[in-house]
Scaffold this motif. Structure first.
Motif, PDB file in Angstrom:
ATOM      1  N   TYR A  74       2.999  -5.451 -12.435  1.00 50.85           N
ATOM      2  CA  TYR A  74       3.309  -4.037 -12.263  1.00 50.85           C
ATOM      3  C   TYR A  74       2.684  -3.421 -11.013  1.00 50.85           C
ATOM      4  O   TYR A  74       3.365  -2.692 -10.281  1.00 50.85           O
ATOM      5  N   PRO A  75       1.422  -3.690 -10.706  1.00 56.35           N
ATOM      6  CA  PRO A  75       0.855  -3.122  -9.473  1.00 56.35           C
ATOM      7  C   PRO A  75       1.553  -3.597  -8.199  1.00 56.35           C
ATOM      8  O   PRO A  75       1.506  -2.912  -7.175  1.00 56.35           O
ATOM      9  N   MET A  76       2.229  -4.724  -8.265  1.00 53.18           N
ATOM     10  CA  MET A  76       2.894  -5.243  -7.067  1.00 53.18           C
ATOM     11  C   MET A  76       4.089  -4.385  -6.636  1.00 53.18           C
ATOM     12  O   MET A  76       4.529  -4.460  -5.490  1.00 53.18           O
ATOM     13  N   ILE A  77       4.595  -3.569  -7.546  1.00 55.02           N
ATOM     14  CA  ILE A  77       5.685  -2.655  -7.190  1.00 55.02           C
ATOM     15  C   ILE A  77       5.248  -1.704  -6.078  1.00 55.02           C
ATOM     16  O   ILE A  77       6.061  -1.243  -5.285  1.00 55.02           O
ATOM     17  N   SER A  78       3.963  -1.440  -6.013  1.00 51.00           N
ATOM     18  CA  SER A  78       3.468  -0.498  -5.011  1.00 51.00           C
ATOM     19  C   SER A  78       3.695  -0.993  -3.583  1.00 51.00           C
ATOM     20  O   SER A  78       3.591  -0.212  -2.638  1.00 51.00           O
ATOM     21  N   LEU A  79       4.038  -2.260  -3.425  1.00 49.08           N
ATOM     22  CA  LEU A  79       4.385  -2.751  -2.087  1.00 49.08           C
ATOM     23  C   LEU A  79       5.595  -2.011  -1.525  1.00 49.08           C
ATOM     24  O   LEU A  79       5.755  -1.897  -0.311  1.00 49.08           O
ATOM     25  N   SER A  80       6.446  -1.482  -2.410  1.00 49.30           N
ATOM     26  CA  SER A  80       7.607  -0.731  -1.928  1.00 49.30           C
ATOM     27  C   SER A  80       7.171   0.519  -1.172  1.00 49.30           C
ATOM     28  O   SER A  80       7.877   0.980  -0.274  1.00 49.30           O
ATOM     29  N   TYR A  81       5.999   1.080  -1.496  1.00 53.15           N
ATOM     30  CA  TYR A  81       5.481   2.225  -0.740  1.00 53.15           C
ATOM     31  C   TYR A  81       5.154   1.818   0.690  1.00 53.15           C
ATOM     32  O   TYR A  81       5.379   2.583   1.627  1.00 53.15           O
ATOM     33  N   VAL A  82       4.614   0.632   0.835  1.00 52.03           N
ATOM     34  CA  VAL A  82       4.280   0.124   2.173  1.00 52.03           C
ATOM     35  C   VAL A  82       5.553  -0.018   3.011  1.00 52.03           C
ATOM     36  O   VAL A  82       5.633   0.471   4.146  1.00 52.03           O
ATOM     37  N   PHE A  83       6.561  -0.648   2.425  1.00 54.85           N
ATOM     38  CA  PHE A  83       7.821  -0.822   3.151  1.00 54.85           C
ATOM     39  C   PHE A  83       8.515   0.515   3.386  1.00 54.85           C
ATOM     40  O   PHE A  83       9.194   0.697   4.398  1.00 54.85           O
ATOM     41  N   GLY A  84       8.315   1.451   2.467  1.00 52.28           N
ATOM     42  CA  GLY A  84       8.872   2.791   2.638  1.00 52.28           C
ATOM     43  C   GLY A  84       8.305   3.498   3.855  1.00 52.28           C
ATOM     44  O   GLY A  84       9.019   4.237   4.548  1.00 52.28           O
ATOM     45  N   MET A  85       7.036   3.285   4.130  1.00 56.51           N
ATOM     46  CA  MET A  85       6.417   3.893   5.316  1.00 56.51           C
ATOM     47  C   MET A  85       7.075   3.360   6.588  1.00 56.51           C
ATOM     48  O   MET A  85       7.396   4.119   7.495  1.00 56.51           O
ATOM     49  N   PHE A  86       7.274   2.059   6.622  1.00 53.38           N
ATOM     50  CA  PHE A  86       7.915   1.474   7.801  1.00 53.38           C
ATOM     51  C   PHE A  86       9.371   1.926   7.919  1.00 53.38           C
ATOM     52  O   PHE A  86       9.869   2.174   9.018  1.00 53.38           O
ATOM     53  N   ALA A  87      10.046   2.052   6.795  1.00 52.15           N
ATOM     54  CA  ALA A  87      11.439   2.525   6.809  1.00 52.15           C
ATOM     55  C   ALA A  87      11.519   3.965   7.297  1.00 52.15           C
ATOM     56  O   ALA A  87      12.446   4.332   8.026  1.00 52.15           O
ATOM     57  N   THR A  99      -3.997   9.248   7.764  1.00 51.18           N
ATOM     58  CA  THR A  99      -4.396   9.214   6.352  1.00 51.18           C
ATOM     59  C   THR A  99      -3.401   8.412   5.506  1.00 51.18           C
ATOM     60  O   THR A  99      -3.800   7.704   4.591  1.00 51.18           O
ATOM     61  N   ARG A 100      -2.118   8.501   5.830  1.00 54.65           N
ATOM     62  CA  ARG A 100      -1.129   7.709   5.084  1.00 54.65           C
ATOM     63  C   ARG A 100      -1.261   6.226   5.406  1.00 54.65           C
ATOM     64  O   ARG A 100      -1.059   5.378   4.537  1.00 54.65           O
ATOM     65  N   TRP A 101      -1.580   5.925   6.666  1.00 56.79           N
ATOM     66  CA  TRP A 101      -1.786   4.519   7.030  1.00 56.79           C
ATOM     67  C   TRP A 101      -2.990   3.950   6.285  1.00 56.79           C
ATOM     68  O   TRP A 101      -2.979   2.785   5.877  1.00 56.79           O
ATOM     69  N   LEU A 102      -4.027   4.760   6.100  1.00 58.79           N
ATOM     70  CA  LEU A 102      -5.185   4.303   5.329  1.00 58.79           C
ATOM     71  C   LEU A 102      -4.781   4.049   3.876  1.00 58.79           C
ATOM     72  O   LEU A 102      -5.220   3.073   3.261  1.00 58.79           O
ATOM     73  N   GLY A 103      -3.936   4.907   3.338  1.00 57.61           N
ATOM     74  CA  GLY A 103      -3.436   4.701   1.985  1.00 57.61           C
ATOM     75  C   GLY A 103      -2.645   3.411   1.864  1.00 57.61           C
ATOM     76  O   GLY A 103      -2.784   2.662   0.888  1.00 57.61           O
ATOM     77  N   VAL A 104      -1.809   3.132   2.860  1.00 57.89           N
ATOM     78  CA  VAL A 104      -1.032   1.891   2.867  1.00 57.89           C
ATOM     79  C   VAL A 104      -1.967   0.686   2.921  1.00 57.89           C
ATOM     80  O   VAL A 104      -1.751  -0.310   2.223  1.00 57.89           O
ATOM     81  N   LEU A 105      -2.999   0.767   3.729  1.00 57.97           N
ATOM     82  CA  LEU A 105      -3.974  -0.319   3.812  1.00 57.97           C
ATOM     83  C   LEU A 105      -4.646  -0.555   2.456  1.00 57.97           C
ATOM     84  O   LEU A 105      -4.816  -1.707   2.030  1.00 57.97           O
ATOM     85  N   LEU A 106      -4.978   0.525   1.760  1.00 57.96           N
ATOM     86  CA  LEU A 106      -5.588   0.392   0.437  1.00 57.96           C
ATOM     87  C   LEU A 106      -4.611  -0.249  -0.554  1.00 57.96           C
ATOM     88  O   LEU A 106      -5.018  -1.054  -1.393  1.00 57.96           O
ATOM     89  N   ILE A 107      -3.344   0.111  -0.481  1.00 51.83           N
ATOM     90  CA  ILE A 107      -2.341  -0.485  -1.356  1.00 51.83           C
ATOM     91  C   ILE A 107      -2.246  -1.985  -1.106  1.00 51.83           C
ATOM     92  O   ILE A 107      -2.217  -2.791  -2.041  1.00 51.83           O
ATOM     93  N   ILE A 108      -2.204  -2.380   0.163  1.00 47.73           N
ATOM     94  CA  ILE A 108      -2.115  -3.799   0.500  1.00 47.73           C
ATOM     95  C   ILE A 108      -3.345  -4.546  -0.019  1.00 47.73           C
ATOM     96  O   ILE A 108      -3.214  -5.620  -0.608  1.00 47.73           O
ATOM     97  N   CYS A 109      -4.523  -3.969   0.172  1.00 49.35           N
ATOM     98  CA  CYS A 109      -5.740  -4.607  -0.323  1.00 49.35           C
ATOM     99  C   CYS A 109      -5.727  -4.710  -1.853  1.00 49.35           C
ATOM    100  O   CYS A 109      -6.104  -5.737  -2.416  1.00 49.35           O
ATOM    101  N   GLY A 110      -5.261  -3.655  -2.504  1.00 50.06           N
ATOM    102  CA  GLY A 110      -5.178  -3.657  -3.960  1.00 50.06           C
ATOM    103  C   GLY A 110      -4.229  -4.722  -4.473  1.00 50.06           C
ATOM    104  O   GLY A 110      -4.536  -5.438  -5.438  1.00 50.06           O
ATOM    105  N   CYS A 111      -3.093  -4.863  -3.839  1.00 48.96           N
ATOM    106  CA  CYS A 111      -2.125  -5.891  -4.256  1.00 48.96           C
ATOM    107  C   CYS A 111      -2.700  -7.277  -4.061  1.00 48.96           C
ATOM    108  O   CYS A 111      -2.517  -8.167  -4.908  1.00 48.96           O
ATOM    109  N   PHE A 112      -3.415  -7.469  -2.977  1.00 47.11           N
ATOM    110  CA  PHE A 112      -4.053  -8.768  -2.733  1.00 47.11           C
ATOM    111  C   PHE A 112      -5.055  -9.086  -3.831  1.00 47.11           C
ATOM    112  O   PHE A 112      -5.092 -10.194  -4.363  1.00 47.11           O
ATOM    113  N   LEU A 113      -5.874  -8.083  -4.196  1.00 50.91           N
ATOM    114  CA  LEU A 113      -6.884  -8.305  -5.255  1.00 50.91           C
ATOM    115  C   LEU A 113      -6.253  -8.539  -6.612  1.00 50.91           C
ATOM    116  O   LEU A 113      -6.726  -9.366  -7.403  1.00 50.91           O
TER     117      LEU A 113
END
Length: 116
Positions: A74-87, A99-113
């Motif tokens: 379920y947490p992996m769905i949040s990767l769509s937010y990362v791709f949404g930023m690039f889109a 600040t949004r880029w920092l949020g994206v970085l946190l999402i990526i780190c969270g998904c990795f963990l």
């Protein structure tokens, strides 16, 4: 690793569906309760692309939650937010603040963990 790869594809499909939905709504025009309005929507190819992306994402999501622990999937769905930023930048020429880029970085780190 398999969960991450499948989740990336699923998130790309979700993001693609949202981008195509925005294009479809842009081309939709003002709403009218008329046959002409609804016929025009049936010939709006953005709607079809949106539906195909969502259908494929749903099938992948069913595979993911069937084969992986829900607490990981379920947490992996949040990767769509990362791709949404690039889109947003690529398709809609939006400016994204730091600040949004920092949020994206946190999402990526969270998904990795979560996937580890």
């Amino acid at each position: 690793m398999k969960l991450i790869l499948i989740s990336i594809v699923q998130s790309l499909l979700l993001c693609g569906g949202q981008v195509l939905l925005k294009f479809a709504l842009r081309d939709m025009g003002p709403f009218h309760w008329s046959m002409q309005f609804f016929v025009r929507q049936l010939t709006n190819w953005w709607w079809l692309g949106c539906g195909v992306c969502y259908a494929c994402a749903t099938v992948l999501w069913m595979y993911i939650i069937k084969n992986f622990p829900f607490s990981m999937a379920y947490p992996m769905i949040s990767l769509s937010y990362v791709f949404g930023m690039f889109a947003a930048i690529l398709f809609f020429q939006e400016q994204v603040p730091l600040t949004r880029w920092l949020g994206v970085l946190l999402i990526i780190c969270g998904c990795f963990l979560v996937a580890k």
